[in-house]
Design an enzyme around this catalytic site. Structure first.
Site, PDB file in Angstrom:
ATOM      1  CB  THR A   1      -2.047  -1.112  -9.178  1.00 51.76           C
ATOM      2  OG1 THR A   1      -3.290  -1.792  -9.079  1.00 51.76           O
ATOM      3  CG2 THR A   1      -1.449  -0.932  -7.794  1.00 51.76           C
TER       4      THR A   1
ATOM      5  CD  GLU B   1     -11.024  -1.754  -8.059  1.00 54.65           C
ATOM      6  OE1 GLU B   1     -12.207  -1.476  -7.729  1.00 54.65           O
ATOM      7  OE2 GLU B   1     -10.057  -1.566  -7.311  1.00 54.65           O
TER       8      GLU B   1
ATOM      9  CD  GLU C   1      -3.087  -0.968   0.215  1.00 50.52           C
ATOM     10  OE1 GLU C   1      -3.129   0.040  -0.506  1.00 50.52           O
ATOM     11  OE2 GLU C   1      -3.913  -1.898   0.120  1.00 50.52           O
TER      12      GLU C   1
ATOM     13  CG  ASP D   1      -5.800  -7.218  -7.549  1.00 51.25           C
ATOM     14  OD1 ASP D   1      -4.734  -7.434  -6.968  1.00 51.25           O
ATOM     15  OD2 ASP D   1      -6.724  -6.564  -7.038  1.00 51.25           O
TER      16      ASP D   1
HETATM   17  C1  DMJ Z   1      -6.516   0.383  -4.897  1.00 48.21           C
HETATM   18  O1  DMJ Z   1      -5.771   0.728  -3.786  1.00 48.21           O
HETATM   19  C2  DMJ Z   1      -5.647  -0.237  -5.942  1.00 48.21           C
HETATM   20  O2  DMJ Z   1      -6.302  -0.169  -7.147  1.00 48.21           O
HETATM   21  C3  DMJ Z   1      -5.285  -1.656  -5.650  1.00 48.21           C
HETATM   22  O3  DMJ Z   1      -4.595  -2.275  -6.711  1.00 48.21           O
HETATM   23  C4  DMJ Z   1      -6.462  -2.498  -5.271  1.00 48.21           C
HETATM   24  N1  DMJ Z   1      -7.641  -1.770  -5.079  1.00 48.21           N
HETATM   25  C5  DMJ Z   1      -7.664  -0.489  -4.471  1.00 48.21           C
HETATM   26  C6  DMJ Z   1      -8.977   0.203  -4.753  1.00 48.21           C
HETATM   27  O4  DMJ Z   1     -10.064  -0.597  -4.840  1.00 48.21           O
END
Ligand code: DMJ
Length: 604
Positions: free
Chosen positions: A582, A496, A229, A362
């Site tokens: 991401t 998403e 994170e 993912d």
């Molecule tokens: C985000 O922090 C990022 O997209 C992560 O890859 C997974 N999902 C959360 C948001 O839903």
């Protein structure tokens, strides 16, 4: 008989010409003193607090205000005991890794004594499309303005009620945080939102955020944070802010933070721990993870940021760490060609054989593709790994429901669970992004697959009362694209589905994607907006939803950014020149055909 002279009592018995005490006298004095101290300590620690004699002792021992000292001694003892117990529980490898961490820390501290080394000047990659992205027509512009206004509301509310905290509680109107940030107060929302503010032209707000970062963002905190994170939100956010604005402070802070994450890699295999204490450098894994494992989507989502860190610092360590992970994975057997979500960093063995394109898996797949794109398509090893992984996923996880909806299920020990998570919906965009360059000229196939996933995920929104998507939805027993369990009916402002609309829009310009995006804008504004910001909702099937009272930082970093981009022209941050991490932080393509990254010479 000899006459024994009588001694007169009192002082005269002590010859007053003597300035020092005899040994026996000293001994008696010492005895009295230690008896007194023992009495004080005894009374202090062993008399019950409600004893009427205790204050008398406390007063006479001059320790009346020493309560805190006693508590501290006790707490120290307890902590030492706890630490000793934990040490005993640890394996040899863990202890070794800890010792290595300590060693690295000492070396780093020594280095720091000479003062921080200035970062080497490196050429700024070509930054294309840092523009307004005016969509041209007034209707689209109006919609984009609305999204910008929502961003301002989210930011202003956080500014007013949660400033400096990681996130905001928009109903309680106060700061909020979760365990991913430990007990830190590192302004996650500020860092995560910076590039969105910049892209939207909210310059005063951006400057405010920058000032806070300059004056307050400090990583020497005793907090146990999630490596993943912190990487995607903080390092990604700071790097994107640096590239977009050119302000050195963001680069410096990103590097300072990255150094704090490095001890997480001191494991027997080099697969990092999920969490690391920013101060002590001690790492560990989530208690809930199978067999003490690290998580695929966590240790597999570092590549983009770490390659940029090596590029900007000249320090090969970042590049080497992520390449080491890649090499280790390449050597492992994969059940049915699939990557399990769990890998034990001590033994280097897989945990449970669960595979997911949603939570826990993912962004591992996403970063394989993006490593290739970010290297200006020179990192063909990453592309090949992505292609192989997707091929196995298509074979085992992707199915069509009776009603004709394409979905991606979850693989659990050889069995396919016909359930798809909101998180999995990002894959529509990923398939479209990876279409060009796919093997056997399957570009059309992957663009189509992206469109089908986008459609399914839109259905998951459309089949609710609030027109907002649930956390997870099923495809069996006649039910399709709807949540069944109560604890899967929430929507927490996730991006998403909108992310996939945006990628599909960029590749097809089919107006339905803007239309679906606008439906989401309206639903969020109607059901999630409150006077203190935006909140998630607990049940998207209820016309009278309750709030979860959290404004997630990714709402500002991702959801609102993707919506804004959906209603902007393609000139704003073109996908040929920028790769979004991401957490939707754009990083420029590095022309690695012309640049040799330090550390890469020995690796390839
Ligand atoms: C985000 O922090 C990022 O997209 C992560 O890859 C997974 N999902 C959360 C948001 O839903």
């Amino acid at each position: 008989l000899p006459v024994i002279p009588t001694l007169s009592p009192g002082a005269s018995s002590f010859p007053h010409h003597r300035a020092t005490l005899r040994l026996s006298e000293k001994f008696i004095l010492l005895l009295i003193l230690s008896a007194f101290i023992t009495l004080c300590f005894g009374a202090f620690f062993f008399l019950p607090d409600n004893s009427k004699h205790k204050p008398v002792f406390q007063r006479s021992c001059f320790v009346y205000k020493e309560e805190s000292l006693r508590d501290k001694i006790r707490a120290d003892h307890e902590r030492a005991l706890q630490e000793a117990k934990e040490k005993l529980r640890k394996s040899k490898e863990e202890l070794k890794a800890e010792i290595q961490t300590e060693k690295t820390k000492v070396v780093e501290d020594l280095k720091k004594k000479d003062g921080p080394k200035p970062l080497p000047p490196v050429p700024m990659p070509k930054l294309v499309g840092v523009s307004d992205g005016d969509p041209g027509d007034s209707d689209t512009k109006e919609k984009r303005d609305k999204i910008r206004e929502m961003m301002k509301h989210a930011w202003d509310s956080y500014r007013q009620y949660g400033w400096g905290h990681n996130e905001l509680k928009p109903i309680a109107k106060k700061g909020h945080s979760t365990n991913i940030f430990g007990n830190s107060q590192m302004g996650a929302t500020i860092v995560d939102a910076l590039d969105t503010l910049y892209i939207m032209g909210l310059h005063d707000e951006f400057k405010d955020g920058q000032e806070w970062i300059e004056q307050n963002l400090d990583f020497s905190v005793n907090a146990e944070v999630s490596v993943f994170e912190v990487n995607i939100r903080f390092i990604g956010g700071l790097l994107a802010a640096y590239y977009l604005s050119g302000q050195e402070v963001f680069k410096v802070k990103a590097v300072q933070l990255a150094e704090k994450l490095l001890p997480a890699f001191n494991t027997p295999t080099g697969i990092p721990w999920a969490m690391v204490n920013l101060k002590s450098g001690v790492g560990r894994n989530w208690g809930w993870a199978s067999a003490g494992s690290s998580i695929l989507a966590e240790f597999g989502t570092l590549h983009m940021e770490f390659v940029h860190l090596t590029y900007l610092t000249g320090n090969p360590a970042y590049y080497q760490k992520v390449m080491h992970i890649r090499k280790l994975l390449a050597k492992m057997d994969r059940p049915n060609g699939l990557y399990p979500n769990y890998l034990n960093p001590r033994t280097g063995r897989w945990g449970q054989h669960h595979t997911s394109v949603g939570g826990l898996g993912d962004s591992f797949y996403e970063y394989l593709l993006k490593a290739w794109l970010m290297s200006d398509k020179t990192d063909t090893e990453a592309r090949k790994t992505y292609d192989d992984a997707i091929e196995a996923i298509e074979r085992h996880l992707i199915r069509k429901s009776n009603g004709g909806l394409t979905f991606i299920g979850e693989w659990k020990n050889g069995h396919l669970e016909r359930k798809m998570g909101h998180l999995t919906c990002f894959a529509g965009g990923m398939f479209a992004l990876g279409a060009d360059g796919s093997p056997d000229d399957k570009a059309g196939h992957y663009l189509q697959l992206g469109a089908e996933i986008a459609h399914t995920c839109h259905e998951s929104y459309d089949r609710t009362v609030l027109k907002l998507g649930p956390e997870a939805f099923k495809f069996d027993s006649g039910l399709e694209a709807v949540a069944v369990r109560q604890n899967e009916k929430y929507y927490i402002l996730r991006p998403e589905v909108i992310e996939t609309y945006w990628y599909m829009w960029r590749f097809t310009h089919d107006p339905k994607y803007r239309q679906w995006g606008w439906e989401a804008v309206q639903a969020i504004d109607k059901y999630c907006r409150v006077s203190g910001g935006f909140s998630g909702v607990k049940d998207v099937y209820s016309s009278n939803p309750t709030y979860d009272d959290v404004q997630q930082s990714f709402f500002l970093a991702e959801t609102l950014k993707y919506l804004y981009l959906l209603f902007s022209s393609d000139e704003l941050l073109p996908l040929e020149n920028w790769v979004f991490n991401t957490e939707a932080h754009p990083l420029p393509v590095l022309h690695l055909g012309n640049i040799t990254l330090p550390g890469s010479e020995t690796q390839r």
